[in-house]
Design a protein around this motif. Structure first.
Motif, short mmCIF file in Angstrom:
data_model
loop_
_atom_site.label_atom_id
_atom_site.label_comp_id
_atom_site.label_asym_id
_atom_site.label_seq_id
_atom_site.Cartn_x
_atom_site.Cartn_y
_atom_site.Cartn_z
N TRP A 136 0.84 -1.19 0.00
CA TRP A 136 0.00 0.00 0.00
C TRP A 136 0.88 1.24 0.00
CZ3 TRP A 136 -1.33 -4.46 2.41
CH2 TRP A 136 -2.62 -4.96 2.18
N ARG A 137 0.41 2.30 -0.65
CA ARG A 137 1.17 3.54 -0.76
C ARG A 137 0.86 4.45 0.43
NH1 ARG A 137 0.40 5.25 -7.15
NH2 ARG A 137 1.35 3.37 -8.04
N LEU A 138 1.93 4.92 1.04
CA LEU A 138 1.83 5.87 2.16
C LEU A 138 2.65 7.11 1.82
CD1 LEU A 138 1.01 6.56 5.11
CD2 LEU A 138 3.14 5.45 5.83
N THR A 139 1.96 8.22 1.62
CA THR A 139 2.65 9.47 1.32
C THR A 139 3.17 10.10 2.61
OG1 THR A 139 0.53 10.64 1.43
CG2 THR A 139 1.25 9.88 -0.73
N PRO A 140 4.24 10.89 2.54
CA PRO A 140 4.77 11.53 3.77
C PRO A 140 3.77 12.46 4.44
CG PRO A 140 6.41 11.57 2.02
CD PRO A 140 5.14 11.10 1.40
N GLU A 141 2.81 13.00 3.71
CA GLU A 141 1.83 13.91 4.31
C GLU A 141 0.91 13.20 5.30
OE1 GLU A 141 2.41 13.64 1.13
OE2 GLU A 141 3.46 15.53 0.67
N ARG A 142 0.76 11.91 5.21
CA ARG A 142 -0.14 11.17 6.09
C ARG A 142 0.55 10.71 7.37
NH1 ARG A 142 -4.65 7.94 2.77
NH2 ARG A 142 -5.84 8.98 4.43
N ILE A 143 1.82 10.98 7.49
CA ILE A 143 2.56 10.59 8.69
C ILE A 143 2.37 11.68 9.75
CG2 ILE A 143 4.82 10.10 9.66
CD1 ILE A 143 5.64 8.98 6.97
N VAL A 144 1.83 11.29 10.90
CA VAL A 144 1.59 12.23 11.99
C VAL A 144 2.83 12.40 12.87
CG1 VAL A 144 0.14 12.71 13.99
CG2 VAL A 144 -0.87 11.67 11.95
N ASP A 145 3.47 11.28 13.18
CA ASP A 145 4.65 11.31 14.04
C ASP A 145 5.56 10.16 13.64
OD1 ASP A 145 6.45 11.95 16.00
OD2 ASP A 145 5.32 10.96 17.63
N GLN A 146 6.86 10.36 13.87
CA GLN A 146 7.82 9.31 13.55
C GLN A 146 8.88 9.25 14.64
OE1 GLN A 146 9.16 10.54 9.69
NE2 GLN A 146 10.38 12.25 10.45
#
Length: 283
Positions: A136-146
């Protein structure tokens, strides 16, 4: 071979590194990235199957790609595996959803080779080493915290992400869903056609029942002749003189017909011979 605009990191790590001097430096091992800005800086290769020596290549050293090799220019930076293990990275990190549940893991990334910018990450639900698993594709904009080893998002499930590559199971589910939709559409279409045919048949049947069977199409009911009326009516004076209750057999005269002759009077008649009864055999 010219460089493409974007490339998966997994495809780059499969290639064996060859420098401008024609020396081979082994296959790719791991990517080197800067997580805060989601950018790939380079990758590391393993020149020998023995020992902990590693070679780090910058992404701007890449000059070309072939089917099995990646051509680079310049000298690499030598390091060991312990230093590579301490570098910050989002690869192989656990992906969590809105409720903090683990949804999968980050296993790959699509990289723009000219700038090193990561366009999107690829997430796997199961072990990425299993062949045919979904991505599945995960764009950086959907990352809340890392954090090290953890990527937090607001996703409810992986189905909220677009599917980049489907597994055999996902393909079967998608094909079965598509076949079910096609069968449902075909059934609805056939049901509609049967309903139209039934409505037409019912309309024609009602029209046939409303029309009299003895009346031709286009015939005026006022001009139709009744079956019990004679074709040539009798004159009015004859119908008035004839009694209705008179039986036509009452005027029959029996003397009009001659009586038949007895059998003795016929010329061809023969005299009857008297036959004696047969004698009794017991006398």
């Amino acid at each position: 071979m010219a460089l493409p605009q974007e490339l998966l990191l997994s495809d780059l790590l499969k290639l064996r590194v060859r420098c401008d001097q024609g020396l081979e430096h082994g296959a790719g091992l791991v990517g080197w990235m800067h997580p805060p800005v989601h950018r790939l800086l380079g990758w590391a290769s393993k020149p020998s199957a023995f020992g902990g020596r590693r070679l780090v290549w910058r992404l701007n050293q890449l000059r070309g790609l072939s089917e099995l090799e990646a051509m680079v220019d310049g000298e690499p930076a030598e390091t060991d595996q312990s230093i590579l293990d301490g570098l910050p990275t989002l690869f192989e990190a656990a992906l969590t959803g809105a409720e903090g549940t683990v949804l999968g893991s980050v296993v790959d990334a699509a990289v723009e080779l000219r700038t090193g910018r990561i366009l999107h990450y690829l997430v796997a639900r199961s072990d990425p080493r299993l062949p045919g698993s979904s991505r599945w594709r995960l764009t950086p904009e959907r990352i809340v915290d890392q954090q090290p080893g953890r990527v937090a998002t607001a996703l409810v499930g992986l189905d909220d992400l677009p599917l980049a590559r489907s597994s055999v199971r996902q393909q079967l589910l998608r094909r079965s869903r598509r076949w079910r939709d096609q069968v449902s559409e075909e059934t609805s279409r056939l049901r509609g056609q049967f309903q139209q045919v039934g409505d037409r048949f019912e309309e024609r049947l009602e029209g046939w029942l409303e029309e009299p069977p003895w009346q031709d199409a286009g015939e005026d009911p006022a001009d139709s002749r009744r079956w019990d009326e004679p074709e040539f009516p009798e004159p009015e004076d004859r119908r008035s003189r004839r009694p209705r209750d008179l039986d036509p057999l009452d005027d029959w005269e029996e003397t009009d017909w001659p009586e038949p002759d007895p059998p003795e009077a016929r010329p061809d008649a023969r005299p009857r011979q008297r036959q004696d009864p047969e004698p009794d055999p017991w006398v």
